[in-house]
Design a protein around this motif. Structure first.
Motif, short mmCIF file in Angstrom:
data_model
loop_
_atom_site.label_atom_id
_atom_site.label_comp_id
_atom_site.label_asym_id
_atom_site.label_seq_id
_atom_site.Cartn_x
_atom_site.Cartn_y
_atom_site.Cartn_z
N ARG A 95 0.83 -1.21 0.00
CA ARG A 95 0.00 0.00 0.00
C ARG A 95 0.87 1.25 0.00
NH1 ARG A 95 -5.37 -0.54 3.33
NH2 ARG A 95 -5.36 -2.26 1.84
N LEU A 119 2.09 1.71 -3.48
CA LEU A 119 1.05 2.22 -4.36
C LEU A 119 0.82 3.71 -4.13
CD1 LEU A 119 -1.46 -0.76 -4.11
CD2 LEU A 119 -0.24 -0.04 -6.18
N TRP A 120 0.89 4.14 -2.89
CA TRP A 120 0.75 5.56 -2.60
C TRP A 120 1.87 6.36 -3.25
CZ3 TRP A 120 -0.49 5.43 3.41
CH2 TRP A 120 -1.73 4.82 3.58
N THR A 154 3.50 5.48 -5.89
CA THR A 154 3.23 5.44 -7.32
C THR A 154 2.23 6.51 -7.72
OG1 THR A 154 3.63 3.04 -7.34
CG2 THR A 154 2.44 3.97 -9.21
N ALA A 155 1.17 6.66 -6.93
CA ALA A 155 0.15 7.66 -7.24
C ALA A 155 0.72 9.07 -7.20
CB ALA A 155 -1.01 7.54 -6.25
N ARG A 174 0.68 2.28 -13.78
CA ARG A 174 1.29 1.81 -12.52
C ARG A 174 2.71 1.30 -12.71
NH1 ARG A 174 -0.29 -3.92 -10.36
NH2 ARG A 174 1.04 -4.26 -12.18
N PRO A 193 -4.43 2.69 -6.01
CA PRO A 193 -3.55 3.00 -4.88
C PRO A 193 -4.16 2.71 -3.52
CG PRO A 193 -4.46 5.01 -5.79
CD PRO A 193 -4.90 3.91 -6.70
N SER A 231 -4.04 11.42 -8.62
CA SER A 231 -3.28 10.90 -9.76
C SER A 231 -4.09 10.93 -11.04
CB SER A 231 -2.81 9.47 -9.47
OG SER A 231 -3.90 8.60 -9.32
#
Length: 434
Positions: free
Chosen positions: A284, A287-288, A290-291, A312, A341, A350
């Protein structure tokens, strides 16, 4: 149909209840999935549009009461999503995401606002939410006891209700909504009805615990405290002191050093989410990150609705897993790709940029401000839960339709306080006066 015309809020209630239909086997690779609840939401929107456009002289409510001015709080969300769609490099890919955003944050809440016009309507929709929570909670408890739920630590003991392992947060969300509405009723009612309402809220905490959703636990705790503060600061202070004392006894009392069970380990993992995150928490965080990287390249209007999944891999850190494993008796073992995300604010940032995030936050903050000023514990609690939930989750799955109905119910409570039972700051819950 005659009853539906007389009481259009029944369409909103049906939309909630239809989400309880078993999802059946689902494939993670499937695209947009239309459920029975989605179709019911279309009927709800069409019915609301008919009511809003009706100009019959015998209509029981004036036009301003059918669509209150506070409905304009939804306009910036629609506008920002539209701008993000037009600015998207791939409009066809973004179009389904734009439609979904309109459904969840604009059309269905607006339709609920139009159809929930008095105390009876509030009871109809609120009762459907509580009924759905009770049904999902019962199914979840059976799953946890019989080992037929979603897999956790190699055992199928996680309660997920009828939503299945692919929407693992669905049951926790619906059960939380029901618990908060019953808590609101318990704060307002007296005598036996208060005992019944508070007892029902306590019972719903059992399947919520069995859902093993750490975020839902924290969101319910935070939302309950907000409701208590809005209802009575003195009562909130007493509850906080009692809760602190109980927590101290649990930590320092006998058995503190014993080996915790499954639920205890899940609870203990909340405190280690920063220092020693497990794989799901680590993913997680990735993913944050990445956003935020996607947003940095598309700061104002975002990369376009529904394009996070496409981008992504180009922005993700190397630590991110390729997917998460899900397993339940219906769907079996599947490898689920991480396509969002798991944070509604970062997903909006994003895909819709600063314009989209500002519009979403302004909408939620405005409704929260109206709920606090009008002293509406139910609306304040539901918004607090949703605001916290959006920190670790986003929209997706059949339970998303329930979220949109809840947002519409909140808007109805704060936009029409006199008709729904909140006239002059006199608190009521679910349309019933103290």
């Amino acid at each position: 149909m005659r009853a539906l015309c007389r009481r259009p809020s029944l369409a909103a209630a049906a939309t909630v209840l239809l989400t309880c239909l078993p999802a059946g086997r689902q494939e993670v690779s499937a695209g947009v999935q239309v459920t029975a609840a989605d179709l019911a939401s279309l009927l709800l929107v069409a019915l609301a549009a008919t009511l809003a456009l009706a100009s019959r002289p015998t209509h029981p409510l004036p036009a301003s009461a059918v669509v209150p001015a506070r409905a304009l709080v939804l306009a910036p969300v629609a506008g920002a999503a539209g701008i993000a769609l037009l600015a998207s490099p791939d409009v066809l890919t973004s179009l389904p995401g734009y439609v979904r955003c309109l459904q969840v944050f604009v059309l269905v809440p607006l339709a609920v606002l139009v159809t929930v016009r008095d105390r009876t309507d509030t009871l109809v929709v609120g009762g459907a939410l509580v009924g759905a929570a009770a049904l999902q909670g019962l199914v979840g408890c059976v799953q946890a006891v019989t080992g037929t739920g979603a897999s956790y630590a190699g055992e199928r003991v996680r309660a997920v209700g009828t939503f299945g392992a692919l929407d693992v947060m669905g049951m926790a969300s619906v059960v939380s909504y029901g618990a908060l509405l019953l808590l609101a009723a318990g704060l307002a009612w007296r005598g036996g009805r208060r005992v019944a309402a508070l007892g029902g809220a306590a019972l719903l905490c059992v399947p919520l615990a069995l859902s093993l959703s750490r975020g839902a636990w924290l969101a319910l705790l935070g939302a309950s405290l907000v409701m208590l503060v809005v209802h009575s600061r003195a009562l909130a202070a007493r509850v906080i002191l009692l809760g602190a004392a109980a927590a101290t006894v649990l930590v320092l009392g006998p058995g503190a050093g014993s080996d915790p069970d499954l639920l205890g380990r899940r609870l203990a993992s909340i405190t280690s989410a920063v220092s020693q995150p497990d794989q799901s928490v680590s993913d997680r965080y990735s993913l944050w990150l990445t956003a935020t990287r996607v947003w940095q390249d598309h700061p104002l209007t975002g990369a376009g609705p529904r394009r996070f999944a496409e981008l992504r891999d180009a922005y993700a850190p190397i630590e991110l897993s390729s997917g998460s494993d899900t397993d339940d008796p219906v769907n079996g073992f599947q490898r689920r790709p991480l396509l969002s995300p798991h944070n509604m604010y970062l997903l909006t940032l994003s895909e819709q940029g600063l314009l989209g995030l500002a519009a979403l936050c302004a909408c939620l903050a405005s409704m929260a401000w109206w709920a606090v000023r009008a002293a509406v514990p139910a609306a304040a609690g539901l918004l607090a839960w949703q605001g916290i939930d959006f920190l670790y989750g986003d929209v997706g799955g059949p339970s998303t339709v329930v979220t949109s109905v809840v947002l519409g119910l909140v808007l109805s409570l704060v936009a029409r306080p006199a008709a729904t039972g909140w006239a002059g700051g006199a608190p009521v819950a679910l349309g019933v006066a103290r």
